[in-house]
Design a protein around this motif. Structure first.
Motif, PDB file in Angstrom:
ATOM      1  N   SER A 167       0.823  -1.205   0.000  1.00  0.00           N
ATOM      2  CA  SER A 167       0.000   0.000   0.000  1.00  0.00           C
ATOM      3  C   SER A 167       0.859   1.257   0.000  1.00  0.00           C
ATOM      4  O   SER A 167       2.033   1.230   0.374  1.00  0.00           O
TER       5      SER A 167
ATOM      6  N   HIS B 158      -3.745   3.814  -0.772  1.00  0.00           N
ATOM      7  CA  HIS B 158      -3.899   3.155  -2.074  1.00  0.00           C
ATOM      8  C   HIS B 158      -3.184   1.807  -2.040  1.00  0.00           C
ATOM      9  O   HIS B 158      -2.300   1.603  -1.208  1.00  0.00           O
TER      10      HIS B 158
ATOM     11  N   LEU C 240      -2.159   2.529  -9.055  1.00  0.00           N
ATOM     12  CA  LEU C 240      -2.704   2.318  -7.716  1.00  0.00           C
ATOM     13  C   LEU C 240      -4.214   2.521  -7.731  1.00  0.00           C
ATOM     14  O   LEU C 240      -4.719   3.363  -8.484  1.00  0.00           O
ATOM     15  N   ILE C 241      -4.935   1.749  -6.889  1.00  0.00           N
ATOM     16  CA  ILE C 241      -6.350   2.053  -6.645  1.00  0.00           C
ATOM     17  C   ILE C 241      -6.510   2.245  -5.142  1.00  0.00           C
ATOM     18  O   ILE C 241      -5.653   1.803  -4.369  1.00  0.00           O
ATOM     19  N   SER C 242      -7.586   2.907  -4.742  1.00  0.00           N
ATOM     20  CA  SER C 242      -7.714   3.157  -3.306  1.00  0.00           C
ATOM     21  C   SER C 242      -8.067   1.862  -2.578  1.00  0.00           C
ATOM     22  O   SER C 242      -8.771   0.998  -3.118  1.00  0.00           O
ATOM     23  N   GLU C 243      -7.562   1.767  -1.367  1.00  0.00           N
ATOM     24  CA  GLU C 243      -7.813   0.564  -0.549  1.00  0.00           C
ATOM     25  C   GLU C 243      -9.302   0.408  -0.274  1.00  0.00           C
ATOM     26  O   GLU C 243      -9.823  -0.700  -0.242  1.00  0.00           O
TER      27      GLU C 243
ATOM     28  N   HIS D 271     -12.504   6.808  -5.504  1.00  0.00           N
ATOM     29  CA  HIS D 271     -11.295   7.562  -5.871  1.00  0.00           C
ATOM     30  C   HIS D 271     -10.810   7.090  -7.242  1.00  0.00           C
ATOM     31  O   HIS D 271     -10.926   5.907  -7.559  1.00  0.00           O
TER      32      HIS D 271
ATOM     33  N   THR E 229      -4.954   9.367   1.497  1.00  0.00           N
ATOM     34  CA  THR E 229      -5.777   8.196   1.150  1.00  0.00           C
ATOM     35  C   THR E 229      -4.869   6.985   0.931  1.00  0.00           C
ATOM     36  O   THR E 229      -3.856   7.077   0.231  1.00  0.00           O
TER      37      THR E 229
ATOM     38  N   PRO F 237      -8.252   5.759  -9.881  1.00  0.00           N
ATOM     39  CA  PRO F 237      -6.939   5.089  -9.883  1.00  0.00           C
ATOM     40  C   PRO F 237      -5.879   6.088 -10.338  1.00  0.00           C
ATOM     41  O   PRO F 237      -6.175   7.009 -11.110  1.00  0.00           O
ATOM     42  N   THR F 238      -4.665   5.914  -9.846  1.00  0.00           N
ATOM     43  CA  THR F 238      -3.637   6.903 -10.144  1.00  0.00           C
ATOM     44  C   THR F 238      -2.300   6.228 -10.440  1.00  0.00           C
ATOM     45  O   THR F 238      -2.096   5.055 -10.095  1.00  0.00           O
TER      46      THR F 238
END
Ligand code: ZN
Length: 326
Positions: free
Chosen positions: A31, A39, A99-102, A89, A37, A91-92
């Protein structure tokens, strides 16, 4: 990354492992803390669930045995098995890692990839509370032809009630006539009847007369924004069912879109009172736009309303199967 956020990340990692059945690999999911936030690394998610992936520009497609999920970097709009699903959120990309948010992983993606890991006891679904929106002095949206939303909601709700009863469920209506009842009373009745699921039926309206399609709402999970907003939500009773809400919304939404051919406006997150105060998994279906001439005439057709009710009923049955591990 601070020591505190590192510890939080480790806790999140452990939670994923603890809930993982033997069928899933023992790959760790790393993570990253970005802008407050948590991710997770998408590559690790792909390995953890044993998925395949394909990258095309900003689009990352994940393939499983029965699931295809498309993420787009910097967009909250994801597609799950072809249906639009609005993430909390976007993805970034960070240090060349997607990454995607947890929160999106644990509350939205995981319940769809493996509903069998949701807590037990939720396969006992007998009482379904149907909530025809508005009523009495509150007519809801009004069409150009002066169709009242409250009337269409009730007609769909009644169809859904007898369909569910036909399937052996106990189906209750929060109102069975054209009377005004408060939002709090709707949830109070659901609690009083011991509702296992709560399905609120509405129709939409917009200034833009061309707006059309179906959308299905769940309460925004704690700390995440509602769709179209960035302000995080505070905790509400309905958040206890976040994972179930997601799965229920997904099943109902895809059935309604498939059955009606209506424009897919997606599964969305909101802070509607009836969803916030829910005492069981709850969704709100916006069945179409009364402000759109074409959709208004469809919603005025009993066959079309029947199709919507049948699709909601099928979605409930599919949710029930998923909870029962079938
Ligand atoms: Zn409404």
């Amino acid at each position: 990354m601070s020591v505190r956020s590192t510890l939080r990340s480790v806790a999140c990692l452990l939670a994923l492992f603890l809930s993982s059945p033997a069928a899933f690999g023992s790959f760790p999911i790393r993570s990253r803390e970005i802008g407050g936030t948590t991710h997770v690394v998408l590559y690790d998610v792909i390995r953890y669930y044993g998925l395949k992936s394909h990258v095309s520009g900003k689009r990352i497609t994940l393939y499983g045995a029965e699931t295809e999920i498309i993420f787009t970097i910097d967009s909250r709009a994801a597609r799950i098995n072809g249906f639009l699903f609005n993430l909390a959120h976007a993805p970034t990309l960070h240090d060349n890692e997607a990454l995607i948010s947890e929160r999106d992983l644990s509350l939205s993606i995981d319940p769809i990839l493996r509903p069998q890991t949701l807590e037990t006891g939720n396969a006992d679904i007998r009482r379904i509370v149907i909530d025809p929106g508005h009523g009495g002095k509150d007519s809801g949206a009004r069409s150009r032809q002066k169709t009242n939303e409250k009337t269409i909601n009730m007609l769909i709700a009644r169809d859904l009630q007898w369909m569910l009863e036909d399937l052996g469920y106990e189906a209750y209506l929060t109102r069975d006539r054209d009377t005004y009842i408060s939002l709090a009373e709707r949830q109070r009745r659901c609690r009083q009847w011991g509702g296992d699921l709560f399905i609120s039926i509405h129709c939409n309206s917009a200034k833009d007369k061309s707006a059309h399609g179906v959308e299905t709402f769940v309460v925004a999970p704690e700390g995440t924004p509602k769709t179209g907003d960035y302000k995080p939500s505070t905790r509400t009773p309905g958040n206890e069912y976040d994972k179930f809400n997601t799965r229920l919304a997904y099943e109902v939404h895809r059935n309604v879109i498939t059955a009606t051919g209506a424009r897919d406006r997606g599964v969305k997150r909101a802070r509607f009172y009836v969803l916030k105060k829910a005492s069981c998994p709850s969704i709100l279906v916006e069945s179409g736009f009364l402000s759109n001439a074409d959709e208004e005439s469809r919603l005025g057709n009993s066959r079309y309303r029947h199709d919507i009710a049948e699709a909601i009923s099928n979605g409930i049955v599919m949710y029930h199967w998923a909870m029962a591990g079938q």
